[in-house]
Scaffold this active site. Structure first.
Site, PDB file in Angstrom:
ATOM      1  CG  ASP A  87      55.122  35.227  45.963  1.00  0.00           C
ATOM      2  OD1 ASP A  87      55.316  36.205  46.695  1.00  0.00           O
ATOM      3  OD2 ASP A  87      56.045  34.455  45.639  1.00  0.00           O
ATOM      4  CG  ASP A 117      59.902  32.009  44.044  1.00  0.00           C
ATOM      5  OD1 ASP A 117      59.912  33.230  43.835  1.00  0.00           O
ATOM      6  OD2 ASP A 117      60.888  31.292  43.857  1.00  0.00           O
TER       7      ASP A 117
HETATM    8  N1  LIG Z   1      58.759  35.151  45.468  1.00  0.00           N
HETATM    9  C1  LIG Z   1      59.506  36.037  46.112  1.00  0.00           C
HETATM   10  N2  LIG Z   1      60.842  36.080  45.903  1.00  0.00           N
HETATM   11  C2  LIG Z   1      61.597  36.976  46.576  1.00  0.00           C
HETATM   12  N3  LIG Z   1      61.111  37.876  47.440  1.00  0.00           N
HETATM   13  C3  LIG Z   1      59.788  37.871  47.650  1.00  0.00           C
HETATM   14  N4  LIG Z   1      59.034  38.630  48.455  1.00  0.00           N
HETATM   15  C4  LIG Z   1      57.751  38.224  48.318  1.00  0.00           C
HETATM   16  N5  LIG Z   1      57.667  37.202  47.435  1.00  0.00           N
HETATM   17  C5  LIG Z   1      58.942  36.963  47.003  1.00  0.00           C
END
Ligand SMILES: Nc1ncnc2[nH]cnc12
Ligand SMILES: CSC[C@H]1O[C@H](OP(=O)(O)O)[C@H](O)[C@@H]1O
Length: 293
Positions: free
Chosen positions: A210, A212
């Site tokens: 992703d 974030d």
């Molecule tokens: N955006 C994210 N923040 C923290 N841990 C994660 N694991 C997978 N995506 C994450």
């Protein structure tokens, strides 16, 4: 020390077993550091012994902040591991690392809060070097394995370890970018520190799931998006792990990390805490064997 590889794999979110293992068996390994996340799946691929630990346990039972990383690393060492490849789902903090990227982490920023992050204590003080926190050899072999499995490995990224379990606010996500981090997760620390203290060469293969939460105008990360991307990444991750194991040279040359504690312990021998040394039998037993001559 023997010249055989015994590869420890720490499987992160989405990777709870390795199907390609032969003669596989889940084995409970007792640790002097409490309960590991699960039993260890022991087996082999070809001539290489493999020890697999699902980081959050089968069924993903363990919260990142409650992981007993000391017990996990200690149990892997007791199970005979010579090296550890950890796999993690991460968010991207960089325009260059879209979801679906496979990244070989080479640096960490530890922003976790209050997790037990060392095996050492009063009565046995040791300071290991963490300037170069991952094993270059295992990292390079893993990158080659990702390529062989059909992926495009991205070499070199700084992993921000956050406490969680909540994801970051938009402001935090932007701050971590300013700190120079390229990926974010909740588990790489203190795991990498503990592996170094246990003299286990460690590499971290991060699968970007992703963006974030730093991109204005886009939805912030949530678990639904992560699970969808994880399902898409899973096959390549599994193939890369198998490729890595099959591609290991027949004999393992020693690594300087195998002796990370050589100059790290500074407590005078007569001041050392015998009870703590008993707990450290797997992590630092090599040194005590020398003491006994
Ligand atoms: N955006 C994210 N923040 C923290 N841990 C994660 N694991 C997978 N995506 C994450
Ligand atoms: C399921 S999303 C958040 C979760 O995923 C990552 O776990 P891991 O590093 O074990 O793959 C992240 O660190 C969080 O624990």
């Amino acid at each position: 020390m023997s010249d055989e590889w015994v590869i420890g794999i720490i499987g992160g979110s989405g990777l709870y077993a390795i199907e390609a293992l032969e003669d596989e068996q889940w084995i409970a390994v007792q640790s002097t550091w409490g309960e590991p996340s699960d039993e260890i799946l022991c087996g082999r691929i070809g001539h290489v012994q493999v020890r697999f630990m699902p980081r959050h346990g089968r069924g993903h039972r363990v919260l990142p902040g409650r992981l007993n990383a000391r017990a996990n690393i200690d149990a892997l060492k007791r199970a005979g591991c010579t090296d550890i490849l950890a796999i993690s789902a991460v968010g991207s903090l960089s325009e260059d690392l879209p979801p679906g990227s496979f990244v070989l982490v080479d640096q960490f920023i530890d922003n976790t809060k209050g997790r037990p992050s060392t095996f050492f204590d009063n009565g046995f003080v040791a300071h290991v070097a963490m300037g170069d926190p991952v094993c270059e050899r295992l990292t390079e072999l893993t990158a080659a394995a990702v390529a062989q499995a059909g992926g495009e490995p991205h070499r070199g990224a700084t992993y921000l370890a956050m406490e969680g379990p909540q994801f970051s606010t938009r402001a935090e996500s932007k701050l971590y970018r300013q700190w120079g981090a390229q990926v974010i997760g909740m588990t790489g620390m203190p795991e990498a520190k503990l592996a170094r203290e246990a003299e286990l060469p460690y590499a971290l293969l991060a699968m970007v799931t992703d963006w974030d939460s730093w991109r204005d105008g886009e939805a912030a990360v949530d678990v639904g998006a992560i699970l969808a991307q994880m399902a898409a990444n899973g096959d390549l991750a599994r193939r890369a792990v198998e490729e890595l194991i099959r591609s290991l040279p027949p004999r393992r040359e020693s690594s300087p990390i195998d002796r990370a504690l050589d100059f790290a312990v500074i407590t005078a021998p007569e001041q050392r805490d015998r009870g703590l040394m008993t707990k450290l039998d797997a992590v630092a037993g090599r040194l005590f064997a020398q003491d006994r001559g």
